[in-house]
Scaffold this motif. Structure first.
Motif, PDB file in Angstrom:
ATOM      1  N   LYS A 171     -54.073  21.389  13.012  1.00 30.67           N
ATOM      2  CA  LYS A 171     -54.421  22.574  12.270  1.00 30.67           C
ATOM      3  C   LYS A 171     -54.137  23.929  12.822  1.00 30.67           C
ATOM      4  O   LYS A 171     -53.333  23.855  13.873  1.00 30.67           O
ATOM      5  CB  LYS A 171     -56.252  22.226  12.237  1.00 30.67           C
ATOM      6  N   SER A 172     -54.415  24.938  12.349  1.00 28.48           N
ATOM      7  CA  SER A 172     -54.209  26.262  12.917  1.00 28.48           C
ATOM      8  C   SER A 172     -54.227  26.545  14.452  1.00 28.48           C
ATOM      9  O   SER A 172     -55.175  25.807  14.838  1.00 28.48           O
ATOM     10  CB  SER A 172     -54.659  27.425  11.984  1.00 28.48           C
ATOM     11  N   ALA A 173     -53.407  27.145  15.095  1.00 28.26           N
ATOM     12  CA  ALA A 173     -53.532  27.308  16.443  1.00 28.26           C
ATOM     13  C   ALA A 173     -54.767  28.124  16.941  1.00 28.26           C
ATOM     14  O   ALA A 173     -54.988  27.844  18.314  1.00 28.26           O
ATOM     15  CB  ALA A 173     -52.412  28.219  16.820  1.00 28.26           C
ATOM     16  N   THR A 186     -52.453  34.128  20.056  1.00 27.20           N
ATOM     17  CA  THR A 186     -52.892  34.612  18.562  1.00 27.20           C
ATOM     18  C   THR A 186     -52.233  33.409  17.661  1.00 27.20           C
ATOM     19  O   THR A 186     -51.362  32.702  18.010  1.00 27.20           O
ATOM     20  CB  THR A 186     -52.096  36.005  18.310  1.00 27.20           C
ATOM     21  N   SER A 187     -52.834  33.189  16.566  1.00 30.52           N
ATOM     22  CA  SER A 187     -52.233  32.290  15.770  1.00 30.52           C
ATOM     23  C   SER A 187     -50.874  32.446  15.171  1.00 30.52           C
ATOM     24  O   SER A 187     -50.129  31.525  14.565  1.00 30.52           O
ATOM     25  CB  SER A 187     -53.273  32.280  14.414  1.00 30.52           C
ATOM     26  N   ASN A 188     -50.025  33.585  15.630  1.00 28.21           N
ATOM     27  CA  ASN A 188     -48.546  33.699  15.136  1.00 28.21           C
ATOM     28  C   ASN A 188     -47.863  33.418  16.262  1.00 28.21           C
ATOM     29  O   ASN A 188     -46.713  33.436  16.129  1.00 28.21           O
ATOM     30  CB  ASN A 188     -48.569  35.068  14.722  1.00 28.21           C
ATOM     31  N   THR A 189     -48.424  33.157  17.596  1.00 30.98           N
ATOM     32  CA  THR A 189     -47.381  32.908  18.547  1.00 30.98           C
ATOM     33  C   THR A 189     -47.371  31.354  18.550  1.00 30.98           C
ATOM     34  O   THR A 189     -48.179  30.428  18.364  1.00 30.98           O
ATOM     35  CB  THR A 189     -48.341  33.136  19.951  1.00 30.98           C
ATOM     36  N   ALA A 243     -57.135  16.235   5.975  1.00 27.80           N
ATOM     37  CA  ALA A 243     -57.775  15.904   7.286  1.00 27.80           C
ATOM     38  C   ALA A 243     -57.331  16.638   8.460  1.00 27.80           C
ATOM     39  O   ALA A 243     -58.118  17.117   9.357  1.00 27.80           O
ATOM     40  CB  ALA A 243     -57.496  14.348   7.432  1.00 27.80           C
ATOM     41  N   VAL A 244     -56.059  16.656   8.523  1.00 26.63           N
ATOM     42  CA  VAL A 244     -55.520  17.800   9.550  1.00 26.63           C
ATOM     43  C   VAL A 244     -55.953  19.172   9.643  1.00 26.63           C
ATOM     44  O   VAL A 244     -56.653  19.623  10.589  1.00 26.63           O
ATOM     45  CB  VAL A 244     -53.667  17.775   9.366  1.00 26.63           C
ATOM     46  N   MET A 245     -56.198  19.768   8.292  1.00 27.29           N
ATOM     47  CA  MET A 245     -56.611  21.089   8.215  1.00 27.29           C
ATOM     48  C   MET A 245     -58.227  21.019   8.581  1.00 27.29           C
ATOM     49  O   MET A 245     -58.462  22.243   9.117  1.00 27.29           O
ATOM     50  CB  MET A 245     -56.427  21.628   6.888  1.00 27.29           C
ATOM     51  N   GLU A 261     -49.512  25.992   3.342  1.00 25.99           N
ATOM     52  CA  GLU A 261     -50.376  25.706   4.484  1.00 25.99           C
ATOM     53  C   GLU A 261     -49.695  26.202   5.807  1.00 25.99           C
ATOM     54  O   GLU A 261     -50.231  26.987   6.663  1.00 25.99           O
ATOM     55  CB  GLU A 261     -50.827  24.155   4.759  1.00 25.99           C
ATOM     56  N   LEU A 262     -48.390  26.254   5.942  1.00 32.36           N
ATOM     57  CA  LEU A 262     -47.977  26.722   7.112  1.00 32.36           C
ATOM     58  C   LEU A 262     -47.940  28.347   6.925  1.00 32.36           C
ATOM     59  O   LEU A 262     -47.946  29.109   7.935  1.00 32.36           O
ATOM     60  CB  LEU A 262     -46.370  25.944   7.407  1.00 32.36           C
ATOM     61  N   ARG A 263     -47.511  28.682   5.799  1.00 35.80           N
ATOM     62  CA  ARG A 263     -47.519  30.307   5.844  1.00 35.80           C
ATOM     63  C   ARG A 263     -48.611  30.892   5.699  1.00 35.80           C
ATOM     64  O   ARG A 263     -48.879  32.155   6.261  1.00 35.80           O
ATOM     65  CB  ARG A 263     -46.579  30.510   4.371  1.00 35.80           C
ATOM     66  N   ASN A 264     -49.726  30.215   5.280  1.00 41.52           N
ATOM     67  CA  ASN A 264     -50.986  30.628   5.312  1.00 41.52           C
ATOM     68  C   ASN A 264     -51.818  30.404   6.571  1.00 41.52           C
ATOM     69  O   ASN A 264     -52.952  30.623   7.000  1.00 41.52           O
ATOM     70  CB  ASN A 264     -51.880  30.438   4.368  1.00 41.52           C
TER      71      ASN A 264
END
Length: 320
Positions: A171-173, A186-189, A243-245, A261-264
């Motif tokens: 899931k997102s960082a 940050t989530s972009n790193t 499930a991963v998200m 999902e990756l872009r968002n």
């Protein structure tokens, strides 16, 4: 007798699958809807078409005879439709493709232009796991199959479409355990490459048996002797992704189905030594297969247009 062509088609598919559930999935219907159509069709005969033994559906001898007749009727109906289209100067016939489930993110882009050019062609796509795709190809039930792993025991031709790359996905960082120590991240790193010990603590989500994605994931784990203590199994790529998200676990997944999902930043690629796993999406067919005019035309379309399709639809993959 007052049966419909739709009932004949549904019954024939039930006979092929010996399963209401699988038939519903392939025809994009609900299970109750398929069951109702089977019941309505059965009501027109005094002899049972099917029987259930130990919760498993079986086709009776009478049912198989009806299925043979149904197939003949449907073929005649197709012939009428094809004849009508041929008189209009249209390419006619049926194009039947079996596709592994993750291939649903690939195949439509390689079909839409062709179907737009040839409206007289009937298209049938079976989306299922790798094992069943190869079985349908081996039984000569389809014109082509779309796979990411080539079968070893079949004599086939292949047309390579585009790369298939599988990464470790989480899931997102922002709130993952992998990055919890990096509070200012940050989530972009991009996350740092994780180590074997961190992998061991992950709860892994696998696809079902017979899935090429599962085979690739298990092969990678075995090759690198990675410890796995927690695992979940889910039946579809979409279920794994959701499930991963939700933060339930991690999985090794094809990037082809993760574009938005990756872009968002709903998901992230977690760097790990030895990844990505890279194969190719290939359209395959039996060497002994005599391709129909419709299948031949489709193959020619793919060979002429695939580079244009890749540049327009899949150039984003180069970013990962």
């Amino acid at each position: 007798m007052d049966y419909t062509l739709s009932q004949l088609q549904i019954f024939l598919k039930i006979v092929q699958n010996q399963s209401i559930t699988k038939t519903a999935e392939e025809l994009y219907m609900t299970q109750p809807a398929v069951s109702i159509q089977l019941k309505n069709f059965q009501n027109q005969f005094s002899i049972p078409l099917t029987e259930v033994v130990g919760r498993k559906l079986y086709i009776t001898d009478f049912g198989r005879q009806i299925a043979t007749s149904a197939k003949r009727v449907l073929n005649e109906v197709d012939a009428l439709n094809y004849t009508s289209s041929a008189f209009k100067g249209e390419l006619t016939g049926r194009l039947h493709i079996s596709c592994v489930s993750t291939g649903q993110y690939v195949l439509p882009s390689f079909l839409s232009g062709f179907m737009e050019q040839h409206k007289g062609i009937d298209l049938q796509i079976d989306v299922t796991n790798k094992l069943q795709v190869i079985e349908s190809l081996e039984r000569n039930e389809v014109d082509f199959a779309l796979v990411s792993v080539l079968p070893k025991k079949l004599n086939i031709h292949k047309e390579v479409l585009l790369p298939n790359r599988l990464f470790l996905i989480g899931k997102s960082a922002k709130n993952t355990a992998i990055n919890s120590k990096n509070e200012n991240k940050t989530s972009n790193t991009p996350p740092k490459i994780i180590k074997k010990a961190q992998f061991e603590s992950m709860q892994l989500i696998f696809r079902e048996q017979g899935s090429a994605t599962r085979d690739s994931m298990e092969g990678f784990i075995h090759k690198h002797k990675l410890p796995v203590h927690k695992r979940i199994q889910l039946a579809t790529n979409e279920a794994v992704k959701q499930a991963v998200m939700a933060g339930i676990g991690y999985s090794i997944m094809p990037v082809i189905g993760l574009k938005y999902e990756l872009r968002n930043s709903a998901l992230q690629i977690i760097p790990f030594k030895g990844l990505p796993i890279t194969t190719n999406w290939c359209l395959i067919w039996l060497k002994a297969k005599k391709l129909s005019p419709a299948a031949t035309a489709y193959l020619e379309f793919i060979q002429q247009e695939k580079q244009h399709i890749i540049e327009n639809k899949f150039s984003w993959i180069k970013d990962y």
